[in-house]
Write an enzyme that holds these catalytic residues in place. Sequence first.
Site, PDB file in Angstrom:
ATOM      1  N   MET A   1     -30.948 -57.109  49.366  1.00 58.91           N
ATOM      2  CA  MET A   1     -29.913 -57.185  48.342  1.00 58.91           C
ATOM      3  C   MET A   1     -28.571 -57.578  48.936  1.00 58.91           C
ATOM      4  SD  MET A   1     -29.225 -54.600  45.167  1.00 58.91           S
ATOM      5  CE  MET A   1     -29.049 -53.109  46.140  1.00 58.91           C
ATOM      6  N   ALA A  59     -30.390 -46.519  54.686  1.00 58.11           N
ATOM      7  CA  ALA A  59     -29.700 -45.262  54.965  1.00 58.11           C
ATOM      8  C   ALA A  59     -30.199 -44.657  56.266  1.00 58.11           C
ATOM      9  CB  ALA A  59     -29.928 -44.286  53.814  1.00 58.11           C
ATOM     10  N   ASN A  85     -27.832 -46.840  50.394  1.00 58.69           N
ATOM     11  CA  ASN A  85     -28.203 -45.596  49.725  1.00 58.69           C
ATOM     12  C   ASN A  85     -28.041 -44.389  50.643  1.00 58.69           C
ATOM     13  OD1 ASN A  85     -28.910 -46.569  47.116  1.00 58.69           O
ATOM     14  ND2 ASN A  85     -30.826 -47.351  47.922  1.00 58.69           N
ATOM     15  N   SER A 111     -26.675 -51.120  42.361  1.00 60.71           N
ATOM     16  CA  SER A 111     -27.955 -51.341  41.692  1.00 60.71           C
ATOM     17  C   SER A 111     -27.979 -52.747  41.111  1.00 60.71           C
ATOM     18  CB  SER A 111     -28.160 -50.308  40.582  1.00 60.71           C
ATOM     19  OG  SER A 111     -29.435 -50.443  39.994  1.00 60.71           O
ATOM     20  N   GLY A 113     -30.693 -55.050  42.373  1.00 57.62           N
ATOM     21  CA  GLY A 113     -31.717 -55.791  43.108  1.00 57.62           C
ATOM     22  C   GLY A 113     -31.300 -57.218  43.401  1.00 57.62           C
ATOM     23  N   LYS A 163     -25.095 -42.737  42.425  1.00 54.78           N
ATOM     24  CA  LYS A 163     -26.245 -43.628  42.660  1.00 54.78           C
ATOM     25  C   LYS A 163     -27.505 -42.818  42.967  1.00 54.78           C
ATOM     26  CE  LYS A 163     -28.286 -47.640  43.409  1.00 54.78           C
ATOM     27  NZ  LYS A 163     -29.405 -47.430  44.285  1.00 54.78           N
ATOM     28  N   HIS A 166     -28.792 -41.705  39.707  1.00 54.56           N
ATOM     29  CA  HIS A 166     -29.322 -42.932  39.071  1.00 54.56           C
ATOM     30  C   HIS A 166     -30.740 -43.210  39.552  1.00 54.56           C
ATOM     31  CE1 HIS A 166     -30.182 -47.256  39.582  1.00 54.56           C
ATOM     32  NE2 HIS A 166     -29.519 -47.470  38.462  1.00 54.56           N
ATOM     33  N   GLU A 170     -34.402 -43.224  37.736  1.00 55.53           N
ATOM     34  CA  GLU A 170     -35.281 -44.384  37.898  1.00 55.53           C
ATOM     35  C   GLU A 170     -36.710 -43.947  38.231  1.00 55.53           C
ATOM     36  OE1 GLU A 170     -35.558 -47.227  41.610  1.00 55.53           O
ATOM     37  OE2 GLU A 170     -33.785 -47.722  40.410  1.00 55.53           O
ATOM     38  N   TYR A 171     -36.842 -42.931  39.096  1.00 57.11           N
ATOM     39  CA  TYR A 171     -38.168 -42.420  39.449  1.00 57.11           C
ATOM     40  C   TYR A 171     -38.919 -41.989  38.189  1.00 57.11           C
ATOM     41  CZ  TYR A 171     -37.469 -41.974  44.561  1.00 57.11           C
ATOM     42  OH  TYR A 171     -37.283 -42.221  45.896  1.00 57.11           O
ATOM     43  N   ARG A 262     -45.417 -39.658  43.948  1.00 52.96           N
ATOM     44  CA  ARG A 262     -45.287 -40.647  45.023  1.00 52.96           C
ATOM     45  C   ARG A 262     -45.820 -40.093  46.340  1.00 52.96           C
ATOM     46  NH1 ARG A 262     -39.949 -44.445  44.369  1.00 52.96           N
ATOM     47  NH2 ARG A 262     -40.060 -44.706  42.120  1.00 52.96           N
TER      48      ARG A 262
END
Length: 293
Positions: A1, A59, A85, A111, A113, A163, A166, A170-171, A262
């Site tokens: 990104m 990160a 992140n 965010s 992508g 973030k 956020h 998203e998960y 996950r």
Amino acid sequence: MGRALACRLAGRGHEVVGFDIDAGCLERSAAEGIAASSSIEDLVERLSAPRAIWVMLPAGETTRVTILALEDLVDAGDTVIDGGNSHYGEAVARSRALTAAGIGFLDVGTSGGVRGQYDGFSLMIGGATDTVDRLRPVFESLASAPDRGWAHVGPAGAGHFVKMVHNGIEYGAMQALAEGFAILDAKKEFDLDLEQIARTWQNGSVIRSWLLDLATETFADDAKLARIAPYVTDSGEGRWTLQEAIELGIATPVIALSLLTRLRSRDDEGFSERLLAAMRNRFGGHDIRRLDE
């Protein structure tokens, strides 16, 4: 990104100098108006003061080492931006260290992508107001429009904190879509076309979203996902969000279960499921499927 960010800035008339350990990335970026540097030292040297250096790295140690290196290279009045992140606590500590040296620091949760280069990014910015104001033209250029898609959400650390949450959301959203399509796929007697259904939901449905768009593209490429292994990684934000929720006493069952799903996807041995099957057999006489049969 990071390359997408740089290309969007260059396309809007900003002076952009880039560095990446991937020489091919720098070569591709040259066509977008990005000047390639040979090292971090060269990058700092080539930028006009006051500099704004945007770090877009995974990160952890990589980001930490890079920002420490920049602290010795930049001058007072320059600004270092962590757009990755990183944990928000690290952003707070970095801001204190750099501010003490007269160097600005912003943590910018980013965010959007790779499509952000064309559609604009969503930017959640933490740091000092005067530093944000000075770099306003940068944020206005990166966002989908000058007056939306970016916000100064609070002091140092706030950008990465927002973030983080956020990404926790998203998960859960991704998990809900995945489970819904799994139900559709399992109803074999209807012979449902998942791509067709996804495309229908893209228009007018209350669940239309970019995530649904991505699911639609996936089904178009591989309707039964036959070429994709059922292994889902996580980059840390879901874990941090859950830890923060526990500390704050906030119930987040959807985010928690999506993260655990996950983690379960990476268990090749399936030890817990094997034990469950064995216990059911012992107390109820239920059949066990043995690998040697």
